[in-house]
Scaffold this motif. Structure first.
Motif, PDB file in Angstrom:
ATOM      1  N   VAL A 187      53.063  -6.808   8.601  1.00 40.76           N
ATOM      2  CA  VAL A 187      52.596  -8.310   8.968  1.00 40.76           C
ATOM      3  C   VAL A 187      52.888  -8.471  10.446  1.00 40.76           C
ATOM      4  O   VAL A 187      53.845  -8.308  11.309  1.00 40.76           O
ATOM      5  CB  VAL A 187      53.944  -9.285   8.269  1.00 40.76           C
ATOM      6  N   HIS A 188      51.640  -9.164  10.748  1.00 41.92           N
ATOM      7  CA  HIS A 188      51.477  -9.588  12.241  1.00 41.92           C
ATOM      8  C   HIS A 188      51.497 -11.180  12.408  1.00 41.92           C
ATOM      9  O   HIS A 188      50.808 -11.828  11.475  1.00 41.92           O
ATOM     10  CB  HIS A 188      50.284  -9.116  12.844  1.00 41.92           C
ATOM     11  N   ARG A 189      52.013 -11.808  13.351  1.00 39.98           N
ATOM     12  CA  ARG A 189      51.972 -13.231  13.377  1.00 39.98           C
ATOM     13  C   ARG A 189      50.765 -13.511  14.231  1.00 39.98           C
ATOM     14  O   ARG A 189      50.504 -12.890  15.217  1.00 39.98           O
ATOM     15  CB  ARG A 189      53.235 -13.883  14.025  1.00 39.98           C
ATOM     16  N   GLU A 198      61.168 -13.970  19.073  1.00 36.20           N
ATOM     17  CA  GLU A 198      60.702 -14.096  17.899  1.00 36.20           C
ATOM     18  C   GLU A 198      59.732 -12.624  17.616  1.00 36.20           C
ATOM     19  O   GLU A 198      59.091 -12.213  18.366  1.00 36.20           O
ATOM     20  CB  GLU A 198      59.513 -15.074  17.649  1.00 36.20           C
ATOM     21  N   ALA A 199      59.987 -12.589  16.322  1.00 31.51           N
ATOM     22  CA  ALA A 199      59.024 -11.209  15.879  1.00 31.51           C
ATOM     23  C   ALA A 199      57.444 -11.533  15.626  1.00 31.51           C
ATOM     24  O   ALA A 199      57.125 -12.461  15.303  1.00 31.51           O
ATOM     25  CB  ALA A 199      59.553 -10.644  14.312  1.00 31.51           C
ATOM     26  N   ALA A 200      56.703 -10.585  16.562  1.00 37.25           N
ATOM     27  CA  ALA A 200      55.346 -10.798  16.525  1.00 37.25           C
ATOM     28  C   ALA A 200      54.742  -9.870  15.386  1.00 37.25           C
ATOM     29  O   ALA A 200      53.776 -10.130  14.924  1.00 37.25           O
ATOM     30  CB  ALA A 200      54.875 -10.244  17.713  1.00 37.25           C
ATOM     31  N   VAL A 201      55.438  -8.828  15.026  1.00 29.68           N
ATOM     32  CA  VAL A 201      54.969  -7.821  13.950  1.00 29.68           C
ATOM     33  C   VAL A 201      56.147  -7.200  13.369  1.00 29.68           C
ATOM     34  O   VAL A 201      57.315  -6.744  14.259  1.00 29.68           O
ATOM     35  CB  VAL A 201      53.951  -6.866  14.867  1.00 29.68           C
ATOM     36  N   VAL A 202      56.049  -7.129  12.079  1.00 29.17           N
ATOM     37  CA  VAL A 202      57.097  -6.128  11.548  1.00 29.17           C
ATOM     38  C   VAL A 202      56.298  -5.208  10.421  1.00 29.17           C
ATOM     39  O   VAL A 202      55.513  -5.457   9.944  1.00 29.17           O
ATOM     40  CB  VAL A 202      57.842  -6.981  10.583  1.00 29.17           C
ATOM     41  N   ILE A 203      56.943  -3.750  10.808  1.00 32.78           N
ATOM     42  CA  ILE A 203      56.475  -2.792   9.931  1.00 32.78           C
ATOM     43  C   ILE A 203      57.376  -2.289   9.117  1.00 32.78           C
ATOM     44  O   ILE A 203      58.650  -1.665   9.839  1.00 32.78           O
ATOM     45  CB  ILE A 203      55.830  -1.657  10.845  1.00 32.78           C
ATOM     46  N   ALA A 204      57.254  -1.991   8.002  1.00 28.27           N
ATOM     47  CA  ALA A 204      58.173  -1.347   7.098  1.00 28.27           C
ATOM     48  C   ALA A 204      57.724  -0.188   6.472  1.00 28.27           C
ATOM     49  O   ALA A 204      56.465  -0.394   5.834  1.00 28.27           O
ATOM     50  CB  ALA A 204      58.808  -2.482   5.896  1.00 28.27           C
ATOM     51  N   VAL A 205      58.333   1.026   6.464  1.00 30.15           N
ATOM     52  CA  VAL A 205      57.867   2.228   5.789  1.00 30.15           C
ATOM     53  C   VAL A 205      58.974   2.792   4.940  1.00 30.15           C
ATOM     54  O   VAL A 205      60.065   3.133   5.384  1.00 30.15           O
ATOM     55  CB  VAL A 205      57.322   3.121   6.715  1.00 30.15           C
TER      56      VAL A 205
END
Length: 163
Positions: free
Chosen positions: A90-92, A100-107
């Motif tokens: 997810v990218h903002r 603040e989070a600009a991008v979150v990567i979950a694997v």
């Protein structure tokens, strides 16, 4: 998941662009299953200092249809390289404040090496191929930095994109 502007969802992948803050627990839940032995979360945040300049905030823009297509392609690369993995990216876009989070990567993956490698692969590929641009607003000016690898800048203004 938090009200994305647009998203692509598959059995093993979730990809979204959104203006709202990113909620991490739903992404963690998406990549978790009984087959997974490891889960990595990468959270890219807005930092205050870059190259000796104080950043006040960032603005992100994206060519959303192509960005989502490329994010899904990155997920497919991860699945091909590390079978059995599940991916959420997810990218903002919009204005983001310091921290603040600009991008979150979950694997999620059956083994820890695959989860770590998949996460690293995702962020490097996002920077290389996903059409997302950032504008840095400093105490003494501002500039559209351009691509995520900061190779292309736009000193005359933002990139020309169709929204």
């Amino acid at each position: 998941m938090t009200d994305p502007l647009d998203s692509i969802v598959t059995e093993w992948g979730y990809y979204a662009i959104q203006s709202a803050p990113i909620e991490i627990p739903p992404l963690q839940e998406f990549v978790t299953s009984s087959e997974m032995g490891a889960l990595t979360l990468f959270i890219g945040t807005v930092r205050e200092w870059t190259g000796g300049k104080r950043t006040l905030y960032l603005e992100y823009q994206a060519y959303i249809p192509m960005a989502l297509k490329k994010m899904k392609e990155i997920g497919e690369e991860i699945r091909g390289n590390w079978p059995g993995s599940r991916v959420a990216i997810v990218h903002r876009v919009g204005s983001l404040q310091i921290g603040e989070a600009a991008v979150v990567i979950a694997v999620g993956s059956p083994h820890r090496d695959a989860a770590f490698l998949g996460s690293r692969h995702a962020i490097e590929r996002i920077k290389a191929m996903v059409p997302i641009w950032k504008k840095e607003i400093w105490e003494d000016g501002q500039e559209w930095i351009g691509d995520q690898r900061e190779i292309t800048s736009y000193p005359e203004g933002r990139p020309d994109i169709d929204e």
